[in-house]
Scaffold this active site. Structure first.
Site, PDB file in Angstrom:
ATOM      1  N   TYR A  75       0.846  -1.188   0.000  1.00 19.38           N
ATOM      2  CA  TYR A  75       0.000   0.000   0.000  1.00 19.38           C
ATOM      3  C   TYR A  75       0.889   1.248   0.000  1.00 19.38           C
ATOM      4  O   TYR A  75       1.644   1.489   0.947  1.00 19.38           O
ATOM      5  CB  TYR A  75      -0.923   0.032   1.218  1.00 19.38           C
ATOM      6  N   PRO A  83     -15.524  -4.730   1.339  1.00 20.60           N
ATOM      7  CA  PRO A  83     -16.867  -5.280   1.545  1.00 20.60           C
ATOM      8  C   PRO A  83     -17.970  -4.498   0.854  1.00 20.60           C
ATOM      9  O   PRO A  83     -19.091  -4.994   0.741  1.00 20.60           O
ATOM     10  CB  PRO A  83     -17.028  -5.233   3.063  1.00 20.60           C
ATOM     11  N   LEU A  84     -17.660  -3.285   0.384  1.00 18.89           N
ATOM     12  CA  LEU A  84     -18.648  -2.493  -0.348  1.00 18.89           C
ATOM     13  C   LEU A  84     -18.334  -2.474  -1.841  1.00 18.89           C
ATOM     14  O   LEU A  84     -18.805  -1.597  -2.577  1.00 18.89           O
ATOM     15  CB  LEU A  84     -18.699  -1.061   0.201  1.00 18.89           C
ATOM     16  N   ALA A  85     -17.538  -3.460  -2.286  1.00 24.58           N
ATOM     17  CA  ALA A  85     -17.197  -3.585  -3.710  1.00 24.58           C
ATOM     18  C   ALA A  85     -16.600  -2.294  -4.257  1.00 24.58           C
ATOM     19  O   ALA A  85     -17.009  -1.776  -5.294  1.00 24.58           O
ATOM     20  CB  ALA A  85     -18.421  -3.991  -4.526  1.00 24.58           C
ATOM     21  N   GLY A  86     -15.591  -1.793  -3.527  1.00 26.96           N
ATOM     22  CA  GLY A  86     -14.945  -0.557  -3.965  1.00 26.96           C
ATOM     23  C   GLY A  86     -15.866   0.648  -3.915  1.00 26.96           C
ATOM     24  O   GLY A  86     -15.641   1.640  -4.611  1.00 26.96           O
ATOM     25  N   LEU A  94     -19.165   0.505  -4.653  1.00 27.24           N
ATOM     26  CA  LEU A  94     -20.325   0.323  -5.525  1.00 27.24           C
ATOM     27  C   LEU A  94     -21.596  -0.007  -4.750  1.00 27.24           C
ATOM     28  O   LEU A  94     -22.704   0.264  -5.224  1.00 27.24           O
ATOM     29  CB  LEU A  94     -20.043  -0.784  -6.552  1.00 27.24           C
ATOM     30  N   LEU A  95     -21.459  -0.599  -3.557  1.00 19.13           N
ATOM     31  CA  LEU A  95     -22.627  -0.963  -2.760  1.00 19.13           C
ATOM     32  C   LEU A  95     -22.936   0.066  -1.676  1.00 19.13           C
ATOM     33  O   LEU A  95     -23.749  -0.191  -0.786  1.00 19.13           O
ATOM     34  CB  LEU A  95     -22.408  -2.340  -2.117  1.00 19.13           C
ATOM     35  N   GLY A 137     -24.467   2.878  -2.038  1.00 20.77           N
ATOM     36  CA  GLY A 137     -25.681   3.634  -2.307  1.00 20.77           C
ATOM     37  C   GLY A 137     -25.421   4.912  -3.067  1.00 20.77           C
ATOM     38  O   GLY A 137     -26.356   5.551  -3.566  1.00 20.77           O
ATOM     39  N   LYS A 138     -24.140   5.300  -3.194  1.00 20.54           N
ATOM     40  CA  LYS A 138     -23.792   6.505  -3.950  1.00 20.54           C
ATOM     41  C   LYS A 138     -23.848   6.266  -5.452  1.00 20.54           C
ATOM     42  O   LYS A 138     -24.077   7.194  -6.228  1.00 20.54           O
ATOM     43  CB  LYS A 138     -22.393   6.990  -3.555  1.00 20.54           C
TER      44      LYS A 138
END
Length: 352
Positions: free
Chosen positions: A61, A214-217, A219-220, A222-223
């Site tokens: 990173y 866990p939010l698929a980058g 995508l999940l 809601g934005k």
């Protein structure tokens, strides 16, 4: 905050882990975030105050700068009980031995991570990705050496396939090396591939599961919505391509269901997606990250959200993966003799 045992170890970690890829902003990581020391300190303090006891990073990173920032923030002030996890595998230079899982590279990179993190020991040291050119015996022996030297307490893997994990565990058992206690995987409502083998293996072999992205980058979160351009300031706006989306219509169906449940519960879609993961039997901890304090605060709140069985069925209705071979054959012929690990995949299908 709830704490769960990490695999078959006696180590308890919080159901949320702090992710730090947004620290540094060097090279490819700039698309994810570029938080400096002062901003990182605020995020770390917030997570620790919320009861999160594991901070996850990697040498790759920001080419080590992420570890440097964490080391500077925690140097001499690491609270009692706060755990550090990092990883090694990817390229850290231009030389022929500057990547991979050889004994040479792993030991060298572990020692470099210890210096950057300004600590005497890494609590969880993870091999970041598969290396098909290094014998697994060499990799597992090197990890065992690091534990025996007192530089590492536990070891895990990340992004391994099912047969990779089983071969590594077999070698550890045969040679009496320390075995993996966990695997770090990509797993979301949109990407449920891990249910075929990785989650059943975790249940059967006693591995903890840490979930990355866990939010698929984002995508999940809601934005991102159907027929709308990626919002400015998001990873996708900057050109981020993980995870690959093979069925865009399915993605938006999932997002719309997350938003609907979130509105009914008075929470964000992101919290619903995270709560779904936390409630999965095989999952130990979900790694959260963000560029802002607001993102971290919203994600942290997911630790207290419990979804109902009815809400989970509604999410399954738009996200459940197809049963591929040999599983469809097993489901058709031996559904009366399924074990606990089998049901991690088959359970929702049997309820339909």
């Amino acid at each position: 905050m709830e704490y769960r045992l990490l695999g078959r170890s006696g180590l308890k970690i919080s159901t949320l882990t702090m992710g730090t890829m947004t620290f540094g902003g060097v090279g490819w990581a700039k698309m994810v975030g570029d938080l400096g020391i002062s901003e990182a300190k605020k995020m770390i303090d917030m997570c620790i105050d919320a009861g999160i006891n594991l901070i996850d990073t990697a040498n790759a990173y920001s080419s080590g700068e992420c570890e440097n920032i964490i080391g500077d923030v925690l140097s001499g002030k690491r609270p009692q009980g706060v755990l550090l996890a990092t990883k090694a595998r990817f390229s850290m230079g231009d030389g022929p031995n500057d990547q991979g899982l050889s004994r040479y590279h792993l030991i060298r990179e572990c020692e470099a991570s210890l210096k950057r993190l300004k600590t005497d020991v890494i609590d969880l040291y993870q091999v970041h990705e598969w290396d098909g050119q290094t014998p697994l015996e060499e990799t597992m022996e090197a990890l065992d050496t690091l534990i025996r030297q007192g530089k590492v307490r536990y070891v895990g893997c990340s992004n391994y396939s099912g047969w990779h994990i089983m071969k590594a565990l077999g070698i550890a058992n045969e040679h009496r090396y320390q075995r993996f206690v966990s695997q770090q995987i990509h797993y979301t409502l949109e990407a449920r591939d891990a249910e075929y083998e990785l989650l059943p293996i975790s249940i059967d072999q006693g591995l903890g599961v840490l979930v990355w992205s866990p939010l698929a980058g984002g995508l999940l979160s809601g934005k991102h919505r159907r027929n709308q351009a990626a919002p400015e300031g998001t990873r996708q706006f900057a050109g981020w391509t993980e995870p690959p989306i093979r069925d865009e219509n399915r993605l938006w169906n999932i997002v719309e269901r997350l938003v609907a449940i979130g509105e009914e519960r008075g929470v964000s879609a992101a919290q619903v997606a995270l709560a779904w993961l936390i409630g999965r039997k095989a999952v130990t901890s979900v790694i959260i990250g963000g560029r802002t304090e607001a993102q971290f605060r919203d994600n942290i709140a997911a630790a207290e959200l419990k979804l109902t069985d009815e809400e989970r069925k509604r999410l399954d209705a738009v996200s459940l993966p197809p049963v591929i071979y040999p599983y469809w054959h097993q489901l058709n012929t031996v559904s009366d003799r399924l074990g606990e690990a089998d049901l991690e995949l088959f359970g929702p299908h049997l309820e339909q």
